[in-house]
Write a protein that holds these residues in place. Structure first.
Motif, mmCIF file in Angstrom:
data_model
loop_
_atom_site.group_PDB
_atom_site.id
_atom_site.type_symbol
_atom_site.label_atom_id
_atom_site.label_comp_id
_atom_site.label_asym_id
_atom_site.label_seq_id
_atom_site.Cartn_x
_atom_site.Cartn_y
_atom_site.Cartn_z
ATOM 1 N N THR A 230 1.037 -1.197 -0.040
ATOM 2 C CA THR A 230 0.175 -0.025 -0.453
ATOM 3 C C THR A 230 0.737 1.265 -0.138
ATOM 4 O OG1 THR A 230 0.138 0.078 2.208
ATOM 5 C CG2 THR A 230 -1.968 -1.560 1.231
ATOM 6 N N PRO A 231 2.160 1.490 -1.095
ATOM 7 C CA PRO A 231 3.237 2.449 -0.756
ATOM 8 C C PRO A 231 2.488 3.804 -1.404
ATOM 9 C CG PRO A 231 4.139 0.385 -1.843
ATOM 10 C CD PRO A 231 2.684 0.471 -1.240
ATOM 11 N N ARG A 232 2.413 4.819 -0.964
ATOM 12 C CA ARG A 232 1.705 6.048 -1.707
ATOM 13 C C ARG A 232 2.843 6.937 -2.904
ATOM 14 N NH1 ARG A 232 -0.698 8.722 3.496
ATOM 15 N NH2 ARG A 232 1.058 7.851 4.449
ATOM 16 N N ASP A 233 3.549 6.508 -2.385
ATOM 17 C CA ASP A 233 5.030 7.634 -3.163
ATOM 18 C C ASP A 233 5.770 7.279 -3.158
ATOM 19 O OD1 ASP A 233 5.751 8.104 -0.508
ATOM 20 O OD2 ASP A 233 4.230 9.968 -0.302
ATOM 21 N N LEU A 234 7.131 7.019 -3.573
ATOM 22 C CA LEU A 234 8.503 6.915 -3.371
ATOM 23 C C LEU A 234 9.152 6.780 -1.660
ATOM 24 C CD1 LEU A 234 11.421 6.265 -4.697
ATOM 25 C CD2 LEU A 234 12.125 8.609 -5.370
ATOM 26 N N THR A 235 9.116 7.453 -0.881
ATOM 27 C CA THR A 235 9.296 7.912 -0.193
ATOM 28 C C THR A 235 8.777 6.034 0.946
ATOM 29 O OG1 THR A 235 9.564 9.815 0.228
ATOM 30 C CG2 THR A 235 9.469 8.383 2.610
ATOM 31 N N ASP A 236 7.810 6.012 0.295
ATOM 32 C CA ASP A 236 6.895 5.281 1.659
ATOM 33 C C ASP A 236 7.397 3.999 0.616
ATOM 34 O OD1 ASP A 236 5.204 6.423 2.787
ATOM 35 O OD2 ASP A 236 2.994 5.848 1.851
ATOM 36 N N TRP A 237 7.784 3.047 -0.468
ATOM 37 C CA TRP A 237 8.947 2.104 -1.401
ATOM 38 C C TRP A 237 9.868 2.399 -0.836
ATOM 39 C CZ3 TRP A 237 6.971 -1.057 -4.038
ATOM 40 C CH2 TRP A 237 5.172 -1.003 -4.643
ATOM 41 N N ILE A 238 10.304 3.447 -0.164
ATOM 42 C CA ILE A 238 11.706 3.262 0.426
ATOM 43 C C ILE A 238 11.708 2.559 1.879
ATOM 44 C CG2 ILE A 238 13.966 4.255 1.208
ATOM 45 C CD1 ILE A 238 13.552 6.628 -0.860
ATOM 46 N N MET A 239 10.492 3.533 2.532
ATOM 47 C CA MET A 239 10.070 2.968 3.977
ATOM 48 C C MET A 239 10.301 1.366 3.670
ATOM 49 S SD MET A 239 8.602 5.322 5.693
ATOM 50 C CE MET A 239 7.898 4.616 7.588
ATOM 51 N N LEU A 240 9.358 0.650 2.783
ATOM 52 C CA LEU A 240 8.875 -0.981 2.791
ATOM 53 C C LEU A 240 9.934 -1.705 2.369
ATOM 54 C CD1 LEU A 240 5.275 -1.686 0.785
ATOM 55 C CD2 LEU A 240 7.841 -3.275 0.601
ATOM 56 N N GLY A 241 10.827 -1.097 1.512
ATOM 57 C CA GLY A 241 11.740 -2.038 1.242
ATOM 58 C C GLY A 241 12.618 -2.080 1.993
ATOM 59 N N TRP A 242 13.409 -0.939 3.191
ATOM 60 C CA TRP A 242 14.306 -1.182 4.327
ATOM 61 C C TRP A 242 13.500 -1.869 4.894
ATOM 62 C CZ3 TRP A 242 18.820 0.044 4.903
ATOM 63 C CH2 TRP A 242 19.449 0.226 6.436
ATOM 64 N N GLY A 243 12.732 -1.856 5.761
ATOM 65 C CA GLY A 243 11.641 -2.776 6.290
ATOM 66 C C GLY A 243 11.427 -4.508 6.423
ATOM 67 N N VAL A 244 11.561 -4.676 4.291
ATOM 68 C CA VAL A 244 11.180 -5.835 4.198
ATOM 69 C C VAL A 244 12.891 -6.302 4.699
ATOM 70 C CG1 VAL A 244 11.235 -7.526 2.463
ATOM 71 C CG2 VAL A 244 8.887 -5.194 3.120
ATOM 72 N N VAL A 245 13.392 -5.766 3.861
ATOM 73 C CA VAL A 245 15.358 -6.050 3.515
ATOM 74 C C VAL A 245 15.996 -6.590 4.984
ATOM 75 C CG1 VAL A 245 17.369 -5.719 2.763
ATOM 76 C CG2 VAL A 245 15.480 -4.924 1.232
#
Length: 325
Positions: A230-245
């Motif tokens: 459910t990311p809304r923007d690039l910042t959300d994508w970065i947070m999602l990727g960081w949390g998963v990795v």
């Protein structure tokens, strides 16, 4: 004496003659007879060859190819006593990666000769476009939205040259696309509404590059693990990727669930994929689990597998786990 067949995708193997000699020599050293050798075609990704192997009465069917070839063969072997043995040869090889089977041919063949046999689950997608030759099953995961768009946009030439990093480049170009309204229902329960970029329905938890998107997913537990992005923007994508990795327990941009049947509906056609193969876009994705449907050759384990959880009523079976909640 163990009989076998080798189903090979010629587009995934550089030297077919050398691969054949190598596998036949390894099987001969173990006292196995020469295998039935079957080659896939652009028109048949492996289903027909798997049927030939079953009709020939083999004990083990080796697959030299990527996730798409594995999926095609597995769709036929599911429900039979023929064991599937993986010889990873494609780009993703996610089932092999999740089970610790390497791309080394000798090591992969020895898994079939000396390893264990494990019954794993298979996912079934209702309403899949089987007219294209796609079997409508998956061993790894099915997806709707972002991941299918990424796979569709990744050229084969880039995959051969850069491996899984080619998917990263294709995905990066699609991060700015808007979310869409998705309705999700688990085991016939209430509808969950989310504005999301995609939904993944998984039988295993690791993505390309070993990324642990759903670390609790097990291929033999009788459950499908679901990730809603459910990311809304690039910042959300970065947070999602960081949390998963970093395995930080996830972020608010990723919700996870668990069910035996998953229904996803949208108001407009969305890209879809099964085990890395893009299928026809549609407004829905309906997946269900077929528990312990497939026998797989896996590396020998020192301890027995944990037993699957006991079946529960649909509402109790649903596990809603917003990451970071």
């Amino acid at each position: 004496m163990t009989s076998s067949a080798v189903i090979v995708n010629p587009s995934k193997v550089l030297d077919l003659d050398e691969r054949r000699r190598e596998i036949c020599d390894l099987l001969g050293e173990a006292g196995w007879p020469e295998p039935l050798w079957l080659t896939t075609t652009p028109e048949d990704p492996g289903c027909g060859m798997a049927v030939q192997a079953v009709e020939a009465g083999v004990d083990v069917a080796f697959v030299c190819g990527g996730d798409g070839t594995v999926m095609a063969v597995a769709s036929v072997l599911a429900g039979t006593d023929v064991a599937l043995a993986l010889v990873p040869s494609g780009t993703g090889n996610l089932l092999a990666t999740n089970l610790g089977i390497t791309r080394d041919v000798r090591a992969a063949v020895e898994v079939a000769i000396h390893g264990d046999r494990r019954r794993i689950d298979v996912g079934i997608v209702d309403g899949a476009d089987t007219s294209t030759g796609h079997p409508g099953t998956f061993t790894v995961m099915a997806g709707m939205g972002f991941d299918a768009e990424m796979l569709d946009a990744t050229p084969d030439t880039a995959k051969r040259r850069f491996g899984w990093l080619a998917y990263v480049a294709a995905g990066a170009r699609r991060l700015s696309r808007k979310r869409v309204l998705m309705r999700i229902r688990l085991d016939g329960g209430r509808w969950i509404r989310r504005r999301a970029r995609g939904v993944l329905v998984a039988n295993v938890g690791r993505l390309q590059g070993g990324i642990p998107l759903l670390p609790d997913a097990r291929p033999d537990d009788g459950w499908l693990d679901v990730a809603v992005l459910t990311p809304r923007d690039l910042t959300d994508w970065i947070m999602l990727g960081w949390g998963v990795v970093m395995r930080r327990g996830g972020t608010r941009q990723l919700e996870t669930f668990r069910a035996r049947k998953v229904e996803v509906h949208t108001g407009q056609d969305q890209a879809r994929e099964l085990d890395g193969d893009v299928v026809a876009p549609a407004r829905m994705l309906v997946a269900r689990i077929a528990p312990a449907a497939l026998t797989l050759c896996v590396p020998r384990t020192p301890a027995p597998l944990e037993p699957p959880e006991s079946p529960a009523a649909p509402e109790a079976a649903r596990v809603t786990r917003p990451r970071g909640a």
